[in-house]
Design an enzyme around this catalytic site. Structure first.
Site, short mmCIF file in Angstrom:
data_model
loop_
_atom_site.label_atom_id
_atom_site.label_comp_id
_atom_site.label_asym_id
_atom_site.label_seq_id
_atom_site.Cartn_x
_atom_site.Cartn_y
_atom_site.Cartn_z
N GLU A 389 40.88 37.06 49.69
CA GLU A 389 42.00 37.98 49.86
C GLU A 389 41.94 38.78 51.16
OE1 GLU A 389 41.97 36.87 45.61
OE2 GLU A 389 40.40 37.52 47.00
N HIS A 458 44.23 42.34 35.18
CA HIS A 458 45.39 41.51 35.51
C HIS A 458 46.71 42.14 35.03
CE1 HIS A 458 42.28 38.48 36.14
NE2 HIS A 458 43.16 37.74 36.78
#
Length: 654
Positions: A389, A458
């Site tokens: 990322e 999440h």
């Protein structure tokens, strides 16, 4: 190997760096330079040799010790002195200072106060060069402490996977801040490079000719498509990590030993061997000294930035657009996921600068299938990345600095923590720290959404974290049409935009707007008119708010519902107008209540609309816990239409 004229020019550049740093040391001592200063005296040969084969359009990224790199790449000493003195006419209008000098026009993408942060940015610049096939090369300077950073590894791996034209140039001066490099790493840089299949070149960084020769070979190979390389230059800084450093971690004998290997004295001997007379060398020294002394005096006469310009360069002016009419009810129906695909396709077609990158966005078409088929249509402009990322966001930053319009995907908003530096300290701040010189037309697509037992890592709604960073725009659409129009606006925007989708809305259907449908960033929408209470919401919670308003409508309560659409910048005027009419305000969002965007809205309305309020402002959001996994707990944690309806009833009962 090099003609005499080149040897003389190398010496001039080293003299320029040495003289600049010596003067900065005095200016800092005398209080004329504020902040922090990290000098590179002793490392001049590495900087000059590394930049020697670079073209004006080639890119460098630098470190907190970056004055020498900038000068070697051709930056004007006067502008640099003025910048260090905090002058408005400085290289970065007094917004960057010693650790952040940059000039994107010269391919200098910024010195950086964050260790290893420049490496992913150089990868982005190299990606832009590869996509353009213009023969460009990027050089990322870093110190021997940087290989301990994750950004180092992510950058090297991505560069190797994509075979990018980037050179990772290590100035190994033996110390990572106060610690000997030998105590910081279990493996050598050469072994680390080999682990990524990257060529490693070791060079005497105090020998400008050896360094320039090595870099000519490496840069030429990179331009020819051989992929990345690591160059490790052994050198030494004579001063401490920073000016004022007591330097208890190294002995005076060690410093004197390295000073005896002065790269300028060594090169003087080479000039004499090449037939350059002492008078010529002295004349060169005098000429450089006069240039630098004149630059210091000129910088002293320049003015500081006016306080009235404090807000300049934070956000670039965006295109002026009217809010388009909603699509007609009889328009073809499409889904939110179709809207995302269509918007990306439209921008890829209309602008060659646009490319898409992220985890599984090409061959896999994204984890939700949103980008399926785009790689077949656009080839290398839609590309898969490793699960990295920091490298993904960093390549977006670097490519945007290089004039591209990257759309990079952060698979889940929850993963923001592993790459936040590239948004917080790079994308958001570089336009400001460069005095408006840095381009940053970057779009970061990501998604969130609680309600399906995805658990604590999440399911988070973190928009307030992003909205708190000046320079970032944050967009959260709620309908398919707005998703299409706002995503196109984000990609066309000159500012970094984080575009947050709710995955529970991907299958939502709605009327399809015309292809030229673009919704301006920073405008909210009144979805439902009412007179008794105002409900403001965002993303999926908008639909819960509308459902709650319709439910209490049967009880004789008229509710106006406003969809923010954009979290930053906030469009507050329609909310104040509505509260003026209704006298009551409820803010509903999926994020936890404390310190959320509801708090900002409540504070703003309490200040600017206080006399219109007939009841205390209400906020609805998730409980102040991490998102739970068990369905029953998640339902108790996440607000819904019932909670909103109850809050509306409480408001109107006051």
């Amino acid at each position: 190997m090099f003609p005499v004229a080149d040897l003389v020019e190398m010496h001039r550049r080293m003299l320029l760096i040495r003289g600049f740093e010596q003067r900065v040391a005095v200016l800092y001592r005398d209080g004329e330079v504020p902040g922090f200063v990290h000098l590179s005296i002793g490392q001049e040969a590495a900087a000059v040799g590394a930049c020697w084969p670079l073209r004006p359009a080639d890119v460098i990224t630098s470190t907190h010790r970056g004055h020498g790199h900038c000068l070697a790449k051709g930056l004007d000493p006067l502008g640099m002195f003025a910048e260090l003195m905090g002058r408005d006419q400085g290289t970065n209008r007094g917004r960057g200072g010693s650790m952040h000098i940059a000039d994107p026009k010269l391919g200098i993408f910024g010195a950086n106060g964050i260790v290893a942060a420049g490496l992913p940015i150089a990868v982005g610049a190299a990606t832009a060069a590869q996509l353009r096939a213009d023969g460009g090369v990027a050089v990322a300077f870093f110190g021997d402490g940087a290989p301990a950073q994750g950004a180092f590894h992510e950058a090297l791996n991505l560069a190797a996977v994509w075979q990018l034209p980037v050179v990772f140039f290590c100035e190994n001066n033996g110390y990572a801040e106060f610690s000997p490099a030998s105590t910081q790493h279990a493996a050598s840089l050469e072994r680390r490079a080999a682990g990524y299949g990257i060529r490693h070149v070791a060079v005497d960084g105090n020998d400008v000719v050896a360094t320039a020769a090595a870099m000519e070979d490496v840069v030429l190979a990179a331009r020819a498509g051989s992929g990345p390389a690591v160059v490790e230059a052994a050198t030494y800084r004579w001063h401490g990590h920073y000016e004022g450093d007591p330097q208890r971690y190294r002995s005076p004998e060690e410093v004197r030993d390295w000073e005896a290997r002065d790269p300028l004295l060594a090169h003087e001997g080479r000039l004499r061997e090449a037939g350059v007379a002492d008078d010529e060398i002295k004349a060169l020294e005098s000429s450089v000294a006069d240039e630098l002394d004149g630059a210091v005096e000129a910088a002293r006469r320049l003015s500081a930035p006016a306080p009235a310009t404090l807000n300049d360069f934070v956000v670039r002016a965006r295109p002026t657009r009217a809010d388009p009419p909603p699509p007609p009810e009889d328009a073809p129906v499409f889904r939110t996921m179709d809207a995302i695909h269509a918007a990306l396709e439209a921008e890829l077609i209309s602008d060659e600068r646009v490319f898409v990158a992220g985890i599984d966005v090409a061959a896999g078409g994204n984890v939700f299938g949103l980008t399926r088929g785009l790689a077949d249509q656009f080839g290398a402009r839609v590309r898969d990345t490793p699960i990295s990322e920091t490298a993904i966001i960093g390549l977006g930053v670097g490519a945007a600095l290089a004039g591209m319009r990257p759309v990079v995907e952060l698979m889940y908003l929850d993963f923001l923590g592993v790459c936040f530096d590239q948004l917080l300290n790079q994308a958001a701040k570089l336009p400001f720290m460069t005095g408006g010189a840095a381009e940053m037309a970057l779009t970061v697509r990501t998604q969130f959404g609680a309600g399906r037992s995805s658990g604590s890592q999440h399911s988070q709604s973190l928009e307030a974290l992003l909205a708190h960073v000046p320079g970032l725009s944050v967009v959260m659409p709620s309908t398919p049409a707005d998703t299409y129009g706002l995503l196109r606006a984000a990609i066309q925007d000159p500012n970094p935009v984080v575009f947050i989708e709710n995955r529970l809305l991907y299958g939502m259907k709605g009327p399809q707007p015309p292809p030229d449908h673009i919704v301006p960033i920073g405008t909210s929408a009144v979805l439902r008119a009412g007179t008794d209470a105002t409900v403001v919401s965002i993303s999926r919670m908008v639909h819960e708010a509308v459902a709650a308003a319709e439910r209490v409508d049967d009880e004789g309560i008229s509710v106006e519902v406003i969809d923010l659409r954009t979290v930053a910048p906030l469009d507050v005027a329609p909310i104040l107008d509505s509260v003026h009419k209704t006298g009551r305000l409820l803010i509903a969002h999926e994020a936890v209540v404390p310190f959320g965007i509801g708090a900002e809205l409540a504070a703003t309305v309490a200040r600017d609309g206080f006399w219109d309020l007939d009841a205390p402002i209400e906020r609805i959001g998730a409980a102040a816990t991490p998102p739970p996994y068990a369905p029953d707990l998640e339902r108790a944690w996440l607000p819904d239409r019932d909670d909103i309806a109850d809050a509306i009833r409480r408001l109107v009962a006051v």
